[in-house]
Design a protein around this motif. Structure first.
Motif, PDB file in Angstrom:
ATOM      1  N   LEU A 250       0.836  -1.199   0.000  1.00  0.00           N
ATOM      2  CA  LEU A 250       0.000   0.000   0.000  1.00  0.00           C
ATOM      3  C   LEU A 250       0.869   1.247   0.000  1.00  0.00           C
ATOM      4  N   SER A 251       0.279   2.358  -0.435  1.00  0.00           N
ATOM      5  CA  SER A 251       0.989   3.632  -0.506  1.00  0.00           C
ATOM      6  C   SER A 251       0.280   4.679   0.344  1.00  0.00           C
ATOM      7  N   ASN A 252       1.059   5.609   0.879  1.00  0.00           N
ATOM      8  CA  ASN A 252       0.542   6.773   1.617  1.00  0.00           C
ATOM      9  C   ASN A 252      -0.221   6.398   2.878  1.00  0.00           C
ATOM     10  N   GLU A 253       0.183   5.309   3.538  1.00  0.00           N
ATOM     11  CA  GLU A 253      -0.504   4.912   4.765  1.00  0.00           C
ATOM     12  C   GLU A 253      -0.406   5.985   5.852  1.00  0.00           C
ATOM     13  N   ALA A 254       0.756   6.640   5.947  1.00  0.00           N
ATOM     14  CA  ALA A 254       1.019   7.561   7.055  1.00  0.00           C
ATOM     15  C   ALA A 254       0.298   8.891   6.921  1.00  0.00           C
ATOM     16  N   THR A 255      -0.250   9.189   5.752  1.00  0.00           N
ATOM     17  CA  THR A 255      -0.872  10.498   5.534  1.00  0.00           C
ATOM     18  C   THR A 255      -2.325  10.413   5.100  1.00  0.00           C
ATOM     19  N   TYR A 268      -5.144  10.244  23.897  1.00  0.00           N
ATOM     20  CA  TYR A 268      -4.007   9.845  23.073  1.00  0.00           C
ATOM     21  C   TYR A 268      -3.856  10.716  21.830  1.00  0.00           C
ATOM     22  N   THR A 269      -4.970  11.046  21.180  1.00  0.00           N
ATOM     23  CA  THR A 269      -4.862  11.607  19.831  1.00  0.00           C
ATOM     24  C   THR A 269      -5.197  13.088  19.727  1.00  0.00           C
ATOM     25  N   GLY A 270      -6.217  13.575  20.382  1.00  0.00           N
ATOM     26  CA  GLY A 270      -6.566  14.983  20.275  1.00  0.00           C
ATOM     27  C   GLY A 270      -7.172  15.311  18.923  1.00  0.00           C
ATOM     28  N   ASN A 271      -7.265  16.609  18.636  1.00  0.00           N
ATOM     29  CA  ASN A 271      -7.914  17.059  17.405  1.00  0.00           C
ATOM     30  C   ASN A 271      -6.974  17.090  16.205  1.00  0.00           C
ATOM     31  N   GLY A 272      -5.684  17.199  16.439  1.00  0.00           N
ATOM     32  CA  GLY A 272      -4.745  17.270  15.335  1.00  0.00           C
ATOM     33  C   GLY A 272      -4.391  15.901  14.787  1.00  0.00           C
ATOM     34  N   ASP A 273      -3.532  15.910  13.783  1.00  0.00           N
ATOM     35  CA  ASP A 273      -3.093  14.647  13.202  1.00  0.00           C
ATOM     36  C   ASP A 273      -2.189  13.917  14.197  1.00  0.00           C
ATOM     37  N   HIS A 274      -2.177  12.590  14.069  1.00  0.00           N
ATOM     38  CA  HIS A 274      -1.399  11.771  14.995  1.00  0.00           C
ATOM     39  C   HIS A 274      -1.136  10.428  14.325  1.00  0.00           C
ATOM     40  N   PRO A 275       0.036   9.805  14.558  1.00  0.00           N
ATOM     41  CA  PRO A 275       0.307   8.505  13.941  1.00  0.00           C
ATOM     42  C   PRO A 275      -0.741   7.440  14.264  1.00  0.00           C
ATOM     43  N   ARG A 276      -1.383   7.531  15.430  1.00  0.00           N
ATOM     44  CA  ARG A 276      -2.418   6.559  15.777  1.00  0.00           C
ATOM     45  C   ARG A 276      -3.587   6.576  14.799  1.00  0.00           C
ATOM     46  N   HIS A 278      -3.414   6.532  11.631  1.00  0.00           N
ATOM     47  CA  HIS A 278      -3.026   5.985  10.330  1.00  0.00           C
ATOM     48  C   HIS A 278      -2.438   4.584  10.474  1.00  0.00           C
ATOM     49  N   LEU A 279      -2.487   3.839   9.388  1.00  0.00           N
ATOM     50  CA  LEU A 279      -1.941   2.484   9.375  1.00  0.00           C
ATOM     51  C   LEU A 279      -0.417   2.501   9.348  1.00  0.00           C
ATOM     52  N   PRO A 280       0.216   1.448   9.870  1.00  0.00           N
ATOM     53  CA  PRO A 280       1.650   1.266   9.623  1.00  0.00           C
ATOM     54  C   PRO A 280       1.873   0.950   8.144  1.00  0.00           C
ATOM     55  N   GLU A 281       3.119   1.000   7.713  1.00  0.00           N
ATOM     56  CA  GLU A 281       3.452   0.604   6.352  1.00  0.00           C
ATOM     57  C   GLU A 281       2.995  -0.834   6.112  1.00  0.00           C
ATOM     58  N   PHE A 282       2.375  -1.064   4.957  1.00  0.00           N
ATOM     59  CA  PHE A 282       1.805  -2.383   4.656  1.00  0.00           C
ATOM     60  C   PHE A 282       2.466  -2.936   3.405  1.00  0.00           C
ATOM     61  N   SER A 283       3.206  -4.050   3.554  1.00  0.00           N
ATOM     62  CA  SER A 283       3.823  -4.729   2.421  1.00  0.00           C
ATOM     63  C   SER A 283       4.010  -6.187   2.817  1.00  0.00           C
ATOM     64  N   PHE A 284       3.094  -7.064   2.349  1.00  0.00           N
ATOM     65  CA  PHE A 284       3.087  -8.442   2.809  1.00  0.00           C
ATOM     66  C   PHE A 284       2.817  -9.403   1.654  1.00  0.00           C
ATOM     67  N   GLU A 285       3.346 -10.632   1.830  1.00  0.00           N
ATOM     68  CA  GLU A 285       3.174 -11.697   0.845  1.00  0.00           C
ATOM     69  C   GLU A 285       1.904 -12.496   1.132  1.00  0.00           C
ATOM     70  N   PHE A 286       1.264 -12.937   0.034  1.00  0.00           N
ATOM     71  CA  PHE A 286       0.098 -13.799   0.128  1.00  0.00           C
ATOM     72  C   PHE A 286       0.216 -14.914  -0.905  1.00  0.00           C
ATOM     73  N   VAL A 287      -0.414 -16.042  -0.614  1.00  0.00           N
ATOM     74  CA  VAL A 287      -0.619 -17.098  -1.603  1.00  0.00           C
ATOM     75  C   VAL A 287      -2.103 -17.427  -1.621  1.00  0.00           C
ATOM     76  N   GLN A 288      -2.531 -18.132  -2.655  1.00  0.00           N
ATOM     77  CA  GLN A 288      -3.946 -18.462  -2.800  1.00  0.00           C
ATOM     78  C   GLN A 288      -4.108 -19.958  -3.017  1.00  0.00           C
ATOM     79  N   GLY A 378     -10.177   3.944   5.111  1.00  0.00           N
ATOM     80  CA  GLY A 378      -9.467   4.598   4.022  1.00  0.00           C
ATOM     81  C   GLY A 378      -9.499   3.772   2.747  1.00  0.00           C
ATOM     82  N   GLN A 379      -9.011   4.371   1.685  1.00  0.00           N
ATOM     83  CA  GLN A 379      -8.930   3.716   0.385  1.00  0.00           C
ATOM     84  C   GLN A 379      -7.592   4.117  -0.232  1.00  0.00           C
TER      85      GLN A 379
END
Length: 513
Positions: A250-255, A268-276, A278-288, A378-379
């Motif tokens: 995935l791209s742009n998870e942090a923003t 923890y988060t308040g009204n402003g932006d916060h890492p909580r 948003h998703l962590p970086e996502f790059s994982f292998e899958f099989v079917q 998100g999308q």
């Protein structure tokens, strides 16, 4: 107190292990029993059907081409060897749905697939894998390997490039080692589409969809969470037209992504932006495997995110006729608080074909956390890199075995009807907890897991069997007890009387002693 027990047992395990006498062992050596790259043809192999040595095919020179349902078979004696492994390499072209290229083994009780490629992997690209410690292959004078196609016509091509069979041989240990359990290799994967219970799918693909349509996943952006049914396998789903194997990134998870607060007791988060938010970086292998989408890594996955780690669960892949020739995939995931056990359950979905993927939609609308409740959605732009995942057949086989061995489940309300004379009142289960703070509950009785629903703030969770829940202190307590019992089993009950302070001087100066 529980934490102290946990630490004590770990230290005790290390101490006792160090105090035990060492053993001198001469390890067996791995050796190649048979190997070929087919550069000089397939002499010594028994062929069936339309088989030919190809000196210059479009993919790579000097391979063996199998057309339609052709095969090549070889018998290899493994007498004198154990821990037999087979490493294979093959490619395909011009396959259709239902066509496969197989690498198979026979130990005397019939052929078993240890690897396969299918439509969607037929772009003249080589795939490879290794089947380790094959059950029944040790000391076998008639061990057989086979490359085989099951194509309907001679226009379906499989290419066998090379194969290597290895095993271990050598001296026995010079002293009796500490007893260990010898691991056995997983059961090789049966033909895809039928190896996992409830597969293949039997629907015709005529699914009425109003949420996350083809256009939504390609052109729309996310504005709010939606009913979780949009991510679930629909009743009339058909078997997919494509096979997903490789990496989803995935791209742009942090923003990117939406966030809404339900409860935040510690601000923890308040009204402003916060890492909580948003998703962590996502790059994982899958099989079917058939209609089952299997992450290569399951369990807790540590990330570089300051707040969240991942758990990726197995999902499903299917076909809906309104998806314009794409296959649809969906799988559960969870965000786990770093240095804590709160688990926030979510789901992702996307469309894919042999060329790439749509946008990837995600949402999180349920958690095991009383003090921090939030919705995330998100999308994001996704990238699909197709390649042969290492030990894909093991991942498929392990997942099929796990699904087949799951406990049978029933709704908890069935307790009353299954045992009418018991007078059980199912309404009392879960009655002492505020519904908004409840993930699920259940009762295991007579081999049946009677379970509650798996509700989220937006309907029933799409993957109830994979909704994650933290065990908190129960895991710590259980581990300490089991570790001590294991020490007693291995080294005698005298272990129970050993004191940590007699071996670790720092223990006597620690708080509480």
């Amino acid at each position: 107190m529980k934490k102290s027990i946990f630490v004590v047992c770990i230290v005790l395990l290390l101490i006792v292990s160090l105090l035990l006498p060492s053993h001198s062992v001469v390890y067996a050596q791995s050796a190649t029993i048979y190997t070929t790259n087919f550069n000089s043809g397939y002499s010594g192999w028994t062929s069936s059907g339309n088989v030919s040595s190809v000196s210059s095919p479009a993919i790579q020179p000097k391979s063996v081409r199998l057309r339609g349902s052709a095969s090549v078979t070889r018998t290899v004696s493994t007498v004198g060897y154990s821990n037999i492994s087979v490493t294979w390499n093959m490619a395909a072209s011009s396959l259709e749905n239902g066509d496969y290229c197989y690498i198979e083994v026979n130990t005397g009780s019939g052929w078993t697939a240890i690897g396969s490629i299918t439509n969607g992997q037929d772009f003249s690209t080589y795939y490879n894998g290794t089947a380790d410690n094959i059950a029944g292959a040790n000391q076998n004078a008639n061990f057989q390997v086979r490359y085989r196609g099951n194509g309907a016509t001679t226009g379906d091509y499989c290419y066998a490039e090379d194969i290597t069979i290895t095993g271990t041989s050598g001296a026995s240990p010079t002293d009796t080692p500490i007893p260990t359990n010898t691991p056995q290799g997983p059961t090789p994967t049966p033909p895809p589409g039928g190896s996992v219970p409830d597969d293949p799918l039997t629907g015709n693909g005529n699914v009425t969809r109003t949420l996350l349509t083809y256009n939504d996943l390609f052109t729309s952006s996310s504005s709010a969470p939606m009913d979780d049914s949009a991510f679930a396998l629909p009743v009339n789903a058909a078997m997919p037209d494509h096979a997903f194997e490789g990496r989803l990134e995935l791209s742009n998870e942090a923003t990117s992504g939406g966030f809404s607060e339900v409860k935040d007791s510690f601000a923890y988060t308040g009204n402003g932006d916060h890492p909580r938010k948003h998703l962590p970086e996502f790059s994982f292998e899958f099989v079917q495997n058939g209609s089952h989408l299997i992450p290569a890594t399951q369990g807790l996955i540590y990330t570089s995110h300051p707040n969240w780690n991942y758990i990726i669960g197995p999902g499903r892949v299917w076909k809906e006729n309104s998806d314009n020739g794409y296959s649809r995939a969906s799988f559960p995931f969870a965000l786990v608080e770093r240095n804590a056990n709160c688990t926030h359950n979510g789901v992702m979905t996307f469309l894919f074909n042999n060329s790439g993927v749509s946008k990837v939609r995600y949402q999180i609308t349920q958690e095991t956390c009383a003090y921090y409740k939030v919705n995330l959605w998100g999308q994001l732009t996704g990238t699909y890199t197709s390649y042969a995942v290492t030990d894909a057949w093991i991942l498929k086989a392990d997942h099929a075995t796990e699904v087949a061995n799951r406990l049978p489940t029933k709704p908890i309300t069935a307790l009353a009807s299954d045992y009418p004379s018991s007078g059980v009142n199912v309404s009392v289960f879960g009655s002492g907890v505020t519904p908004a703070h409840m993930t699920y509950y259940g009762v295991l009785y007579n081999g049946v897991n009677y379970v509650s629903g798996c509700n989220t703030r937006y309907g029933t969770y799409a993957f109830c069997e994979n909704m994650r829940a933290a065990s908190y202190s129960t895991a710590k307590s259980s581990f300490a007890s089991i570790a001590l019992m294991r020490l007693g089993q291995k080294y005698g009950s005298g272990v129970y009387n050993l004191l940590i302070k007699d071996y670790v001087s720092e223990y006597t100066s620690s708080p509480g002693v």
